[in-house]
Motif scaffolding. Structure first.
Motif, short mmCIF file in Angstrom:
data_model
loop_
_atom_site.label_atom_id
_atom_site.label_comp_id
_atom_site.label_asym_id
_atom_site.label_seq_id
_atom_site.Cartn_x
_atom_site.Cartn_y
_atom_site.Cartn_z
N ILE A 30 0.85 -1.24 0.01
CA ILE A 30 0.57 0.50 -0.14
C ILE A 30 0.43 1.50 -0.04
N THR A 31 -0.06 2.39 -0.59
CA THR A 31 0.33 4.16 -0.26
C THR A 31 0.13 4.71 0.87
N TRP A 32 0.71 5.40 1.89
CA TRP A 32 0.08 6.34 2.72
C TRP A 32 0.91 7.70 2.21
N PRO A 33 -0.22 8.66 1.50
CA PRO A 33 0.70 9.61 2.06
C PRO A 33 0.46 10.36 3.21
N THR A 34 1.80 10.54 3.78
CA THR A 34 1.42 11.44 4.77
C THR A 34 0.94 12.51 4.67
N ASN A 35 0.30 13.97 3.80
CA ASN A 35 0.01 14.86 3.74
C ASN A 35 -1.28 15.18 3.14
N ARG A 36 -2.02 14.39 3.08
CA ARG A 36 -2.86 13.49 2.85
C ARG A 36 -4.46 13.64 4.13
N ILE A 37 -5.44 14.67 3.77
CA ILE A 37 -6.69 14.07 4.89
C ILE A 37 -7.14 13.90 4.55
N ALA A 38 -8.17 12.30 5.00
CA ALA A 38 -10.04 12.57 3.88
C ALA A 38 -10.88 13.61 4.62
N TRP A 39 -11.61 13.61 3.80
CA TRP A 39 -13.30 14.26 4.26
C TRP A 39 -14.02 14.02 3.78
N ASP A 40 -15.08 13.91 4.16
CA ASP A 40 -16.65 13.37 4.13
C ASP A 40 -17.42 14.27 3.61
N ASP A 41 -18.36 14.49 3.29
CA ASP A 41 -19.56 15.92 3.88
C ASP A 41 -21.01 15.09 3.43
N TYR A 42 -20.55 13.79 4.46
CA TYR A 42 -21.88 13.21 4.84
C TYR A 42 -22.13 12.93 5.97
N ASN A 43 -22.86 13.49 6.95
CA ASN A 43 -23.34 13.06 8.43
C ASN A 43 -25.26 13.30 9.10
N PRO A 44 -24.95 11.64 9.16
CA PRO A 44 -26.09 11.59 9.18
C PRO A 44 -27.02 12.32 10.96
N HIS A 45 -26.22 12.47 11.66
CA HIS A 45 -26.06 13.41 12.48
C HIS A 45 -26.75 15.10 12.97
N PRO A 46 -27.75 15.36 12.34
CA PRO A 46 -28.05 16.72 12.32
C PRO A 46 -27.46 17.93 12.91
N GLN A 47 -27.58 17.07 14.99
CA GLN A 47 -27.34 18.01 16.09
C GLN A 47 -26.09 17.91 15.77
N LEU A 48 -24.32 17.21 14.71
CA LEU A 48 -23.92 17.52 14.83
C LEU A 48 -22.79 17.75 13.32
N LYS A 49 -23.75 18.90 12.87
CA LYS A 49 -23.56 19.70 11.79
C LYS A 49 -22.60 20.93 12.04
N SER A 50 -21.65 20.85 12.90
CA SER A 50 -20.57 21.75 12.83
C SER A 50 -19.65 21.37 13.31
N LEU A 51 -19.65 20.23 13.33
CA LEU A 51 -18.47 19.61 13.34
C LEU A 51 -17.50 19.46 11.98
N PRO A 52 -16.43 19.59 11.71
CA PRO A 52 -15.25 20.10 10.39
C PRO A 52 -15.74 18.85 9.18
N LYS A 53 -15.93 18.48 8.40
CA LYS A 53 -15.55 17.47 7.27
C LYS A 53 -14.69 16.71 7.33
N GLU A 54 -13.24 17.32 8.39
CA GLU A 54 -12.68 15.83 7.74
C GLU A 54 -13.03 14.94 9.29
N PHE A 55 -14.11 14.82 10.04
CA PHE A 55 -14.80 13.95 10.78
C PHE A 55 -15.75 13.26 9.70
N VAL A 56 -15.15 12.15 9.95
CA VAL A 56 -15.32 11.13 8.69
C VAL A 56 -16.55 10.16 8.90
#
Length: 871
Positions: free
Chosen positions: A552-578
């Motif tokens: 495998i490869t692991w780019p150490t300078n890349r951080i994943a993000w995801d727009d999916y968040n099924p918890h409306p009460q947690l919408k203030s969290l950044p997209k990097e909380f996957v």
């Protein structure tokens, strides 16, 4: 007297015809459906929970019955007296029991019709998501049983008066007594409070509304209806009681009889609850012992039985009542399934009692003081909820059973641990993450042991592995967290161990939120007025040989993000909380059946084209995801802190991001691109059982260790819990508006970049024009260029500020439009869910009215109708 079922049927038809022949009956039914729809869908909590169930209605339904049931029953007897038809009814060739049953079945039919109309709530849920059909069936069975019991009680009020208003008020009071018994803690405490709470409608409904049809609920509701119908029959027959001065006191006689019957029903209910007999209607069968548990219990050796000593407080705060009852019921089911190989003993333990002394001295089980938020006036605030498991010389203790822990899994694991003397061995590499705790030389503080280590000790023998020495040869699994923080020599030793093919769980993290100093990347350092030179960069291990061995490869300078968040009460969290919930590999035992995990600033893993082993993705992001660069997200401030870029661009990428993989072949490993997923906050959420925040982070890690260790017997059992059924239709529409907002943001950023380029081009053009002039010497040119640059730079800075402000206004406007659109979706759903259900009842009323008018016209000559019309 012989039974006359045709009389009962005739009374039922008569009552139904009278009820449905006037608008009043339809109004009450429409109002019932409307109010229940408001309770189910109108609250913001329904959308905040984002679950396709009737939890919000369940909270209010017993109290709704307090008003609706008397509306049905108030006219059953009182109207007969008011209209003077009581004597006619009582002269029918039927007994008092048959007359009472006719009235009761008529009222029950009306209530059943009302419930059938309210099935529109299930239709709404089916439109928004995929509710559990078994849960819905048990819920409506509970609604029907509760209404049937309270209807018989409310009929008593109608029998006592000929005034409809008084009958309604008295009926509501009678029903309120049974409904509000669960609040007895406000006026009593101790055993009387517990008994009153157990005999309340709310408490008896609790299991039914979670999908478990219990014997005690059936006994309770049927018994309440029976006692109330007996009282109705006795009061109806009081016209025949002797009234002379020396006549026996029939009223006192029937009162004592009724009290004895009520006590019998209460006793039978308590006894039935002790049997814990239940029928599980949920799709996941969460209220029954799993086949895996039964199989494991059947394999116990009766020659070496397991003994479970449960030290439970008899009184616990309301927040722990369900946990205690579930444990008691589960222990009894274990004893039945285990036979002679397993014995349980439940010991009621009060502080300072001999049982408490035994628990403390023998097993170190002590009372736990609950937080103030979980204390209750009627329950003890220091409670025992511990268990000891013994088998021969082996012993295992759970000092306190937190309410969020899965009871069946914890019990079965503990039984298996003590019944098998030899445990498999898990080694934890002592990296700078310090999972075992220790002194942090940077902060000069003592760090605590991570909860994951204590969790592993419940099942395995856990050993520390020094990174500078040869690893023990008897390890069944090795866990290495953040190997990039090791020295190069230590990382090379780990690489050599991985190449041997021994099982390894590797946890990599480009941005460990618990300690950014352990990140493989160094944040860009801003200039500090207090330092003459930037701080020295710490050495980080080169993991390329390790990653090549894994394929495998692991780019150490890349951080994943995801727009999916099924918890409306947690919408203030950044997209990097996957929030990973739809990217689990269902073909791999480790992730099959998992529902939701949260990864904090995770990295991404990619399979090499020349991978020496088979690499299988375990967890992926959704399609609306991508990566951001570390240097764009994180930057150290001049004072040594860390600044996060909150206005970072998030451009979706074409491929999903892989967050965890399983490596088979020459290498046997599970690799996860996040260490924070086993953080203390997830163990705390698990212990507290926070509603709607039931993440599978710990389950995933334990599954990975079990699979690597070759002991998968608990994997299926560990994942048993209700499926998270979200409001998929709402999520789909929300994602559409989110995509539109992202597009608007990209357009605003593109416009801002174009305007900045134009301003820069004007500056470059002015400088170029001066440089092209032939009538100026070099010194004059430099002076003019400097002046022009100063003027244009000031203009450029002003323009840049204005452009950035305009861009931010457009972004804020796009966000506001999205929020308004989402609220519009929710308001539309609320209106449709509340206004549409009563419509069928209104249409039925119109149909019945039209048919009745048509029947009234039959046989009437048209000439007469015309004359009446002219008149």
């Amino acid at each position: 007297m012989r039974n006359h079922p045709h009389v009962i049927a005739a009374i039922v038809r008569r009552e139904l015809a009278g009820y449905f022949s006037t608008p009043t009956g339809y109004v009450f039914i429409s109002l019932f459906v409307f109010l229940s729809a408001v309770a189910a869908f109108w609250q913001d909590r329904f959308f905040a929970n984002n679950l396709a169930n009737l939890d919000q209605l369940n909270r209010f339904f017993p109290y709704l019955l307090v008003f609706f049931i008397p509306a049905i029953s108030m006219s059953l007897w009182a109207d007969e007296r008011r209209q003077g038809t009581e004597e006619l009814l009582l002269t029918l060739p039927a007994s008092d029991v048959e007359i009472v049953l006719g009235k009761y079945f008529a009222g029950l039919a009306i209530y059943t019709v009302s419930l059938l109309f309210s099935l529109s709530h299930v239709v709404v849920l089916r439109w928004l998501g995929k509710p559990d059909p078994g849960l819905m069936a048990a819920t409506y069975a509970g609604y029907w049983l509760a209404g049937a019991a309270l209807l018989a009680v409310a009929m008593l009020a109608s029998l006592l008066t000929d005034n409809l208003t008084v009958a309604f008020i008295l009926g509501g009071l009678f029903c309120a007594v049974l409904v509000f018994l669960d609040q007895a803690g406000a006026i009593s405490s101790g055993a009387s409070e517990r008994l009153a709470s157990r005999l309340s409608v709310v408490e008896q409904l609790r299991d039914l509304l979670t999908g478990a049809l219990t014997l005690n609920a059936l006994v309770y509701f049927v018994g309440v209806a029976f006692v109330a119908l007996y009282l109705n029959t006795a009061l109806l027959g009081r016209r025949r009681w002797p009234t002379g001065p020396r006549s026996p006191h029939f009223g006192r006689h029937y009162f004592l009889r009724s009290a004895a019957l009520a006590a019998t029903v209460g006793s039978l209910t308590v006894l039935a609850s002790e049997t814990r007999m239940r029928w599980d209607t949920t799709s996941e069968k969460i209220h029954s012992l799993s086949p895996e548990t039964v199989s494991l219990l059947n394999r116990l050796d009766s020659r070496q039985p397991v003994f479970i000593y449960a030290y439970f407080s008899p009184e616990v705060p309301r927040s722990y009542v369900d946990a205690r009852n579930n444990l008691v019921g589960m222990l009894r089911e274990f004893e039945v399934a285990g036979g002679e190989a397993l014995h349980t003993r439940i010991i009621e333990t009060v502080k300072y009692s001999p049982a408490a002394r035994e628990a403390q001295e023998r097993y170190n089980i002590r009372p736990v003081r609950l937080p103030a938020s979980e204390e209750s006036a009627g329950g003890a605030n220091e409670i025992f909820l511990g268990m000891a498991f013994t088998c021969g010389s082996e012993e295992f203790v759970i000092p306190f059973f937190d309410r969020g822990l899965p009871a069946e899994y914890e019990l079965m694991r503990s039984v298996r641990v003590v019944s098998r003397a030899k445990r498999k061995k898990v080694g934890v590499l002592n990296t700078p993450v310090q999972l075992f705790g220790g002194l942090d030389f940077q902060t000069k503080r003592q760090s605590q042991e991570w909860s994951i280590v204590a969790e592993l000790r419940k099942q395995y023998e856990v050993a520390q592995v020094a990174p500078d020495a040869d690893y023990p040869a008897d390890l069944d699994v090795l866990i290495a967290a953040q190997p990039s923080a090791l020295t190069q020599a230590q990382a090379d030793r780990l690489t050599t161990y991985v190449k041997t093919g021994k099982p390894v769980l590797l946890m990599l993290d480009p941005m460990p939120a618990f300690n950014l100093d352990l990140a493989p990347q160094e944040p860009a350092q801003q200039a500090s007025p207090f330092e003459s030179q930037p701080p020295a960069q710490s050495s980080k291990a080169n993991l390329r040989p390790l990653l090549e061995a894994l394929g495998i490869t692991w780019p150490t300078n890349r951080i994943a993000w995801d727009d999916y968040n099924p918890h409306p009460q947690l919408k203030s969290l950044p997209k990097e909380f996957v929030f990973a919930s739809k990217g689990f590999n269902q073909k791999e035992p480790i992730t099959a059946g998992l529902q939701e995990m949260v990864l904090l600033y995770p990295g991404v893993l990619k399979t090499r084209s020349d991978a020496p082993a088979e690499v299988t993705p375990l967890i992926e992001t959704s399609s609306d995801s991508g990566t951001v660069r570390w240097e764009d997200l994180v930057q150290r401030t001049m004072f040594g802190g860390v600044a996060m870029n909150e206005s970072l661009k998030h451009n979706p990428e074409e491929d999903r991001q892989v967050l965890a993989v399983r490596v088979h072949g020459q290498v046997n490993a599970v690799v996860v691109a996040d260490v924070d997923l086993m953080g203390e906050q997830f163990f705390e959420l698990r212990r507290r059982g926070v509603e709607n925040l039931n993440f599978d982070n710990i389950t995933f890690l334990l599954n990975a260790v079990d699979q690597l260790a070759g002991d998968p017997s608990f994997i299926a059992l560990r994942k048993r819990r209700p499926r998270r059924r979200t409001l998929e239709a709402v999520e789909a529409r929300t994602r559409a508006y989110e995509t539109q907002r992202l597009e608007q943001m990209r357009q605003a950023e593109a416009i801002a970049d174009a305007r900045l380029k134009e301003a820069q081009a004007r500056l470059d053009k002015s400088v170029n024009e001066i440089e092209q002039r032939k009538d100026l010497d070099e010194q004059s040119k430099q002076v003019m260029i400097s002046n022009a640059q100063a003027v244009e730079n000031r203009r450029l800075e002003v323009a840049r500020t204005n452009i950035q402000d305009e861009k931010q206004r457009q972004i804020d406007a796009a966000r506001a439009d999205m929020e308004n659109s989402i609220r519009g979706i929710q308001n539309t759903i609320k209106l449709m869910a509340v206004l549409l259900p009563p419509i069928p009842a209104v249409l039925l009323f119109l149909l019945v009215s039209i048919r009745r008018v048509a029947r009234e016209r039959i046989g009437v000559s048209s000439d007469r109708l015309v004359e009446e019309a002219r008149a």
